[in-house]
Design an enzyme around this catalytic site. Structure first.
Site, PDB file in Angstrom:
ATOM      1  N   ARG A  58     -24.160 -21.637 -15.877  1.00 55.42           N
ATOM      2  CA  ARG A  58     -25.534 -22.058 -15.584  1.00 55.42           C
ATOM      3  C   ARG A  58     -25.643 -22.626 -14.167  1.00 55.42           C
ATOM      4  NH1 ARG A  58     -27.045 -26.870 -17.139  1.00 55.42           N
ATOM      5  NH2 ARG A  58     -26.117 -26.718 -19.193  1.00 55.42           N
ATOM      6  N   TYR A 111     -50.029 -14.884  -5.583  1.00 50.99           N
ATOM      7  CA  TYR A 111     -49.617 -14.080  -6.740  1.00 50.99           C
ATOM      8  C   TYR A 111     -50.197 -14.690  -8.029  1.00 50.99           C
ATOM      9  CZ  TYR A 111     -46.494 -11.989 -10.168  1.00 50.99           C
ATOM     10  OH  TYR A 111     -45.993 -11.330 -11.254  1.00 50.99           O
ATOM     11  N   ASP A 183     -43.884 -17.554   0.249  1.00 48.17           N
ATOM     12  CA  ASP A 183     -43.447 -16.465  -0.619  1.00 48.17           C
ATOM     13  C   ASP A 183     -43.411 -15.202   0.240  1.00 48.17           C
ATOM     14  OD1 ASP A 183     -43.316 -14.259  -2.347  1.00 48.17           O
ATOM     15  OD2 ASP A 183     -44.480 -15.235  -3.921  1.00 48.17           O
ATOM     16  N   LYS A 208     -38.702  -7.308  -6.917  1.00 46.76           N
ATOM     17  CA  LYS A 208     -39.510  -6.306  -6.215  1.00 46.76           C
ATOM     18  C   LYS A 208     -38.655  -5.571  -5.179  1.00 46.76           C
ATOM     19  CE  LYS A 208     -42.694  -8.127  -8.767  1.00 46.76           C
ATOM     20  NZ  LYS A 208     -43.574  -9.189  -8.266  1.00 46.76           N
TER      21      LYS A 208
HETATM   22  C1  LIG Z   1     -43.770 -10.396  -8.636  1.00 46.55           C
HETATM   23  C2  LIG Z   1     -44.051 -11.494  -7.715  1.00 46.55           C
HETATM   24  C3  LIG Z   1     -43.695 -12.802  -8.047  1.00 46.55           C
HETATM   25  C4  LIG Z   1     -43.048 -13.162  -9.360  1.00 46.55           C
HETATM   26  O1  LIG Z   1     -41.779 -12.595  -9.500  1.00 46.55           O
HETATM   27  P1  LIG Z   1     -41.116 -12.290 -10.935  1.00 46.55           P
HETATM   28  O2  LIG Z   1     -39.737 -11.852 -10.551  1.00 46.55           O
HETATM   29  O3  LIG Z   1     -41.931 -11.241 -11.597  1.00 46.55           O
HETATM   30  O4  LIG Z   1     -41.131 -13.565 -11.701  1.00 46.55           O
HETATM   31  C5  LIG Z   1     -43.987 -13.791  -7.130  1.00 46.55           C
HETATM   32  N1  LIG Z   1     -44.591 -13.530  -5.963  1.00 46.55           N
HETATM   33  C6  LIG Z   1     -44.958 -12.276  -5.617  1.00 46.55           C
HETATM   34  C7  LIG Z   1     -45.626 -12.048  -4.315  1.00 46.55           C
HETATM   35  C8  LIG Z   1     -44.698 -11.217  -6.475  1.00 46.55           C
HETATM   36  O5  LIG Z   1     -45.084  -9.988  -6.135  1.00 46.55           O
END
Ligand SMILES: *Cc1c(COP(=O)(O)O)cnc(C)c1O
Length: 407
Positions: A58, A111, A183, A208
């Protein structure tokens, strides 16, 4: 190690060397949950961080560590830690940084999941949340001057790819001593490095573009060492750790990150230009287009305009319903950033939890299609869209269509 590696070299080689075992040229997937010690003093030294090593899955894991190192190198960060998902990275970061009575300032277009944290969860913890119009820099600056503990940004945004000036906003935040979090999922470290513009922390949903193959979930936070250590501590106790197998898949995906992003940048630009010539299309949103309101800022802070774009259809949602199933080279799905092209209506993907009024207030037309360009040949993607547009019934082709409200 050679200094000043370029991005492709870094994507392939960095972060791996220390984790190879038995002469293997690839990082092993270490599934072991615990790591044993015969010497009790050595165990204690590792446990208290005096000596490097692993204790329990963990907290840390060698495969996960290799994945983290690669991101750290690509973003040129001091420190990094990883998470089971991108949302875990975001929620753990915000929970670490914010206390009751603190104020976080962000934009309306974050998001969908992040937006829920701002609207649903943080207010419960007595954190003051201020969401500004995305791209309205003066409004952001004014709010920041009123007091700010964390400035949380995302650029380009989902799904209308709006752009925020990172350098300008980071300067405003620094003046009031706020922590700046960005982000960077949409841009990736190939197209944009927020730390160079003054951000303290950069977050990725590795699910992504970093992974790039839509087969593993993961997230990461990198940047300022002291902050990352606090966030790591929050995560090791709260438990949203990245699985070693997912770390391996993401690590493997990242080796081709530069190649993929270059191609996706090129495809998105080509698709955006093509869509502008299509009569059935109402508007095209892509920061690479000169008329995009964020184009000049994007040119300054991005190395490429990204693989994400969106467009709205004159025929509204009914035309979307007709068009998308006709596409051959596209998954109709909620993810993005994969090697395959992925499409979806904004109202069933990123903003499914919003009401039509909320979507309207965000400038998201009900007939908006989010388009994540894959790495296919551009000619094929255009031909595919072309045949789909040709198939639209006459009444959905040109005239604005009355929206059918189903909700
Ligand atoms: C998909 C996404 C997230 C969240 O990510 P997960 O891996 O699905 O939890 C956060 N920010 C952006 C810009 C995203 O496209």
């Amino acid at each position: 190690m050679l200094k000043n590696k370029k991005l492709s070299t870094s994507a392939v080689w960095s972060g791996e060397k220390d984790f190879l075992a038995f002469g293997a040229t690839q990082v092993p997937v270490v599934h072991s949950v615990s790591f044993g010690y015969e010497d009790m003093d050595e165990w204690l030294d590792v446990a208290v961080g005096k000596k490097s090593g692993h204790i329990y899955g963990r907290n840390t894991n060698p495969t996960v560590h290799a994945f983290e190192e690669k991101i750290k190198n690509l973003e040129n960060a001091e420190a990094v830690t990883s998470f089971s998902t991108g949302m875990a990275a975001i929620s753990n970061t915000l929970s670490t940084l914010l206390r009751p009575g603190d104020k976080v300032i962000s934009i309306k277009d974050t998001y969908g999941g992040t937006n829920k944290i701002f609207s649903e969860f943080l207010p419960n913890q007595h954190v003051d949340v201020v969401l500004c119009e995305t791209g309205h820099h003066e409004q952001l600056e004014k709010e920041i001057l009123n007091g700010c503990d964390v400035l949380y940004l995302e650029t380009p945004t989902n799904p209308t790819v709006k752009i925020t000036d990172l350098k300008r906003m980071a300067e405003a935040a620094k003046n009031v001593g706020a922590v700046v979090v960005v982000d960077n999922t949409f841009a990736t470290p190939i197209n944009q490095n927020p730390l160079t513009f003054g951000a303290d922390l950069v977050i990725h949903s590795a699910t992504k573009y970093l992974g790039g193959h839509a087969d593993a979930l993961g997230g990461a936070v990198c940047g300022d060492k002291k902050l990352v250590e606090q966030i790591y501590h929050y995560r090791e106790i709260n438990g949203a750790s990245l699985d070693p197998m997912a770390a391996y898949l993401l690590l493997r995906g990242m080796k081709t990150l530069k190649l993929r992003i270059d191609k996706q940048n090129e495809n998105a630009m080509g698709i955006a230009r093509y869509l502008k010539t299509v009569n059935e299309v109402d508007a095209v949103f892509y920061p690479g287009l000169e008329e995009h309101p964020g184009h000049e800022i994007a040119k300054k802070q991005m190395n490429g305009f990204g693989g994400m774009l969106s467009f709205s259809l004159k025929g509204g949602m009914e035309a979307v319903r007709h068009l998308l199933p006709k596409l051959v080279f596209a998954n109709r799905a909620a993810n993005l950033g994969s090697v395959e092209t992925v499409v979806g209506p904004a109202r069933t993907t990123s903003h499914v939890e919003c009401t039509p009024e909320e979507r309207a207030s965000l400038g998201i037309p009900e007939g908006l299609v989010r388009y994540s360009s894959g790495i296919e040949d551009l000619e094929d993607l255009i031909a595919d869209l072309d045949q789909a547009f040709q198939s639209l019934p006459e009444n959905m082709r040109t005239s604005p269509h009355q929206e059918v409200n189903e909700s």
